[in-house]
Design an enzyme around this catalytic site. Structure first.
Site, short mmCIF file in Angstrom:
data_model
loop_
_atom_site.label_atom_id
_atom_site.label_comp_id
_atom_site.label_asym_id
_atom_site.label_seq_id
_atom_site.Cartn_x
_atom_site.Cartn_y
_atom_site.Cartn_z
N TYR A 7 0.82 -1.21 0.00
CA TYR A 7 0.00 0.00 0.00
C TYR A 7 0.85 1.26 0.00
O TYR A 7 0.47 2.29 -0.57
CB TYR A 7 -1.00 -0.02 1.17
CG TYR A 7 -2.15 -0.96 0.87
CD1 TYR A 7 -2.18 -2.27 1.37
CD2 TYR A 7 -3.17 -0.57 0.00
CE1 TYR A 7 -3.21 -3.14 1.04
CE2 TYR A 7 -4.20 -1.44 -0.34
CZ TYR A 7 -4.22 -2.72 0.18
OH TYR A 7 -5.23 -3.58 -0.16
N CYS B 32 -6.55 1.93 13.19
CA CYS B 32 -5.95 1.11 14.25
C CYS B 32 -6.85 -0.11 14.45
O CYS B 32 -8.04 0.04 14.77
CB CYS B 32 -5.87 1.90 15.57
SG CYS B 32 -5.34 0.85 16.94
N ASN C 297 -17.61 1.30 -20.08
CA ASN C 297 -16.43 0.50 -19.79
C ASN C 297 -15.62 0.30 -21.07
O ASN C 297 -16.11 0.52 -22.18
CB ASN C 297 -16.86 -0.85 -19.18
CG ASN C 297 -15.78 -1.44 -18.30
OD1 ASN C 297 -15.18 -0.77 -17.46
ND2 ASN C 297 -15.50 -2.72 -18.51
N HIS D 246 -14.54 0.75 -0.57
CA HIS D 246 -13.41 -0.14 -0.26
C HIS D 246 -12.31 0.60 0.47
O HIS D 246 -11.16 0.15 0.48
CB HIS D 246 -12.86 -0.78 -1.54
CG HIS D 246 -13.82 -1.77 -2.13
ND1 HIS D 246 -13.67 -2.27 -3.41
CD2 HIS D 246 -14.95 -2.34 -1.65
CE1 HIS D 246 -14.66 -3.11 -3.67
NE2 HIS D 246 -15.46 -3.16 -2.61
N ARG E 93 1.51 1.93 -3.59
CA ARG E 93 0.33 2.45 -4.30
C ARG E 93 0.02 3.88 -3.85
O ARG E 93 -0.44 4.72 -4.63
CB ARG E 93 -0.87 1.52 -4.08
CG ARG E 93 -0.70 0.20 -4.85
CD ARG E 93 -1.81 -0.76 -4.56
NE ARG E 93 -3.09 -0.24 -5.00
CZ ARG E 93 -4.26 -0.75 -4.56
NH1 ARG E 93 -4.24 -1.76 -3.69
NH2 ARG E 93 -5.40 -0.26 -4.99
C1 BV8 Z 1 -17.97 -8.62 1.57
C2 BV8 Z 1 -8.91 -3.68 -1.47
C3 BV8 Z 1 -19.62 -9.24 3.17
C4 BV8 Z 1 -8.64 -2.25 -1.64
C5 BV8 Z 1 -10.50 -4.93 -2.74
C6 BV8 Z 1 -18.32 -15.86 -3.87
C7 BV8 Z 1 -19.35 -15.29 -4.59
C8 BV8 Z 1 -19.70 -13.95 -4.41
C9 BV8 Z 1 -18.99 -13.17 -3.50
C10 BV8 Z 1 -17.96 -13.74 -2.81
C11 BV8 Z 1 -17.61 -15.07 -2.98
N1 BV8 Z 1 -16.57 -15.33 -2.16
C12 BV8 Z 1 -16.25 -14.19 -1.47
C13 BV8 Z 1 -17.10 -13.24 -1.86
C14 BV8 Z 1 -17.12 -11.83 -1.37
C15 BV8 Z 1 -15.95 -11.04 -1.92
C16 BV8 Z 1 -15.91 -11.10 -3.44
O1 BV8 Z 1 -16.65 -10.40 -4.11
N2 BV8 Z 1 -15.02 -11.95 -3.99
C17 BV8 Z 1 -14.98 -12.06 -5.44
C18 BV8 Z 1 -13.54 -12.05 -5.91
C19 BV8 Z 1 -15.73 -13.32 -5.85
N3 BV8 Z 1 -16.20 -9.67 -1.53
C20 BV8 Z 1 -15.79 -9.25 -0.32
O2 BV8 Z 1 -15.14 -9.92 0.45
C21 BV8 Z 1 -16.24 -7.84 0.07
N4 BV8 Z 1 -16.84 -7.90 1.37
O3 BV8 Z 1 -18.52 -9.26 0.71
O4 BV8 Z 1 -18.39 -8.57 2.91
C22 BV8 Z 1 -20.70 -8.25 3.10
C23 BV8 Z 1 -21.41 -8.06 1.92
C24 BV8 Z 1 -22.45 -7.15 1.88
C25 BV8 Z 1 -22.77 -6.41 3.03
C26 BV8 Z 1 -22.03 -6.60 4.20
C27 BV8 Z 1 -20.99 -7.51 4.25
C28 BV8 Z 1 -15.06 -6.89 0.13
C29 BV8 Z 1 -14.56 -6.65 -1.25
C30 BV8 Z 1 -13.45 -5.59 -1.23
C31 BV8 Z 1 -12.15 -6.24 -1.56
N5 BV8 Z 1 -11.10 -5.22 -1.65
N6 BV8 Z 1 -9.39 -4.21 -2.73
C32 BV8 Z 1 -7.56 -2.10 -2.68
O5 BV8 Z 1 -6.49 -2.69 -2.47
O6 BV8 Z 1 -7.79 -1.38 -3.66
S1 BV8 Z 1 -11.07 -5.55 -4.23
C33 BV8 Z 1 -10.45 -4.74 -5.57
O7 BV8 Z 1 -11.35 -5.09 -6.65
C34 BV8 Z 1 -10.49 -3.23 -5.50
O8 BV8 Z 1 -11.22 -2.71 -4.42
C35 BV8 Z 1 -11.20 -2.88 -6.80
O9 BV8 Z 1 -11.79 -1.66 -6.71
C36 BV8 Z 1 -12.18 -3.99 -6.85
C37 BV8 Z 1 -12.95 -4.16 -8.11
O10 BV8 Z 1 -12.04 -4.19 -9.22
P1 BV8 Z 1 -12.32 -3.17 -10.42
O11 BV8 Z 1 -12.34 -1.78 -9.87
O12 BV8 Z 1 -13.52 -3.60 -11.17
O13 BV8 Z 1 -11.00 -3.30 -11.29
P2 BV8 Z 1 -10.68 -4.44 -12.36
O14 BV8 Z 1 -9.21 -4.37 -12.65
O15 BV8 Z 1 -11.27 -5.73 -11.93
O16 BV8 Z 1 -11.48 -3.96 -13.67
C38 BV8 Z 1 -11.10 -2.78 -14.34
C39 BV8 Z 1 -12.12 -2.55 -15.43
O17 BV8 Z 1 -11.84 -1.30 -16.06
C40 BV8 Z 1 -12.09 -3.61 -16.52
O18 BV8 Z 1 -13.41 -3.98 -16.86
C41 BV8 Z 1 -11.43 -2.90 -17.72
O19 BV8 Z 1 -11.96 -3.34 -18.96
C42 BV8 Z 1 -11.83 -1.47 -17.46
N7 BV8 Z 1 -10.87 -0.49 -17.99
C43 BV8 Z 1 -9.51 -0.57 -18.02
N8 BV8 Z 1 -9.01 0.56 -18.58
C44 BV8 Z 1 -10.07 1.37 -18.86
C45 BV8 Z 1 -11.25 0.70 -18.50
N9 BV8 Z 1 -12.48 1.24 -18.68
C46 BV8 Z 1 -12.53 2.48 -19.23
N10 BV8 Z 1 -11.44 3.17 -19.62
C47 BV8 Z 1 -10.21 2.66 -19.45
N11 BV8 Z 1 -9.12 3.36 -19.83
#
Ligand code: BV8
Length: 229
Positions: A53, A114, A198, A106, A56
């Site tokens: 971090y 803390c 997107n 997020h 970043r």
């Molecule tokens: C939770 C930390 C409970 C911060 C991040 C099974 C099924 C369903 C869900 C789950 C499961 N097993 C576990 C889960 C839950 C889990 C989850 O979703 N897992 C996934 C992988 C299956 N989620 C959690 O644990 C969350 N918490 O569920 O708690 C709860 C729920 C509801 C209510 C109460 C409690 C917590 C999730 C947070 C995780 N933390 N990061 C950091 O380090 O940044 S995740 C990480 O992914 C980042 O936060 C990021 O923001 C996030 C999403 O990624 P994107 O932003 O979409 O980025 P990505 O690279 O994927 O995509 C980029 C896109 O941009 C692409 O489409 C690309 O084409 C496009 N692009 C690129 N360039 C451009 C562009 N578009 C336009 N112009 C461009 N130039």
């Protein structure tokens, strides 16, 4: 139309120079998610996570908002109704572009937390596991970001906002991470017009009624122009 809810992801900051997660060469190609974006990973090796971090955070202070961030700030300033930005991003480019109504579901790179007493404060540029909490003095400081398995921030505001939205727009997110990835389907079922802006179809592209594909710095200003016309 009165209420627009916008969900942004790493794609909106890509043209500012910040990496995305799941594109080729993205962050998850260089770091194991379980090592740097889970509480277990932090417990195993806090210094590794702080280094991840810190790098970043240093990068984020060195880049500037792009035309997409600026267009969303213009929309908030000029649109007659309400505009809410829910961002999955931990950078502060929306705020630096002028957006005020922003929820960092997020967390944020510029926040420190803390995990002993729950105090949070403005993060220094570099954090280390031996840093002491300014309130309880425990060496328990972490970045104030939401890791996998942790509850996202702002859910108490987000859920009602989705229910009240006339339009839900997702920008630059791959639709892989929940609960954010379910918002389009949820808002659509509750009557919102759903729009995907997107680079390419996201994993939940079928949840959207309208789509526009291209670089965010091009398609977002054009979309905002259309709304304000
Ligand atoms: C939770 C930390 C409970 C911060 C991040 C099974 C099924 C369903 C869900 C789950 C499961 N097993 C576990 C889960 C839950 C889990 C989850 O979703 N897992 C996934 C992988 C299956 N989620 C959690 O644990 C969350 N918490 O569920 O708690 C709860 C729920 C509801 C209510 C109460 C409690 C917590 C999730 C947070 C995780 N933390 N990061 C950091 O380090 O940044 S995740 C990480 O992914 C980042 O936060 C990021 O923001 C996030 C999403 O990624 P994107 O932003 O979409 O980025 P990505 O690279 O994927 O995509 C980029 C896109 O941009 C692409 O489409 C690309 O084409 C496009 N692009 C690129 N360039 C451009 C562009 N578009 C336009 N112009 C461009 N130039």
């Amino acid at each position: 139309m009165e209420k627009i809810v916008i969900l942004t992801g790493a794609g909106i900051s890509e043209e500012s120079g910040l990496g995305t997660f799941r594109d080729a060469g993205g962050i998850w190609a260089r770091h194991a998610v379980e090592d740097v974006a889970t509480p277990e990973g932090f417990a195993r090796n806090p210094d590794l996570v702080h280094r991840f971090y810190n790098a970043r955070r240093a990068k984020a202070v060195g880049v500037v908002p792009n035309a997409a961030h600026l267009a969303l700030a213009r929309l908030e300033a000029e649109f007659s109704g309400d505009v809410l930005v829910i961002t999955q991003n931990v950078d502060d480019l929306h705020e630096r572009a002028g957006s005020r109504n922003v929820i960092h579901m997020h967390g944020a790179l510029n926040g420190a937390l803390c995990h002993e007493c729950g105090h949070h404060w403005a993060a220094p540029l570099e954090m280390h596991s031996q840093d002491a909490c300014p309130v309880c003095h425990a060496q328990a400081t972490r970045p104030n970001v939401v890791w996998f398995g942790e509850t996202p921030y702002g859910m108490d505001v987000i859920d009602p906002a989705l229910a009240a939205a006339d339009m839900f727009v997702a920008i630059g997110t791959s639709g892989n991470v929940y609960p954010a990835a379910a918002y389009a389907q949820h808002a659509g079922r509750l009557g919102a017009l759903t729009v995907e802006l997107n680079l390419e179809p996201s994993a939940n592209s079928r949840d959207f009624a309208e789509h526009c594909f291209g670089q965010a710095s091009e398609i977002v200003p054009t979309w905002v122009e259309g709304i304000l016309d």
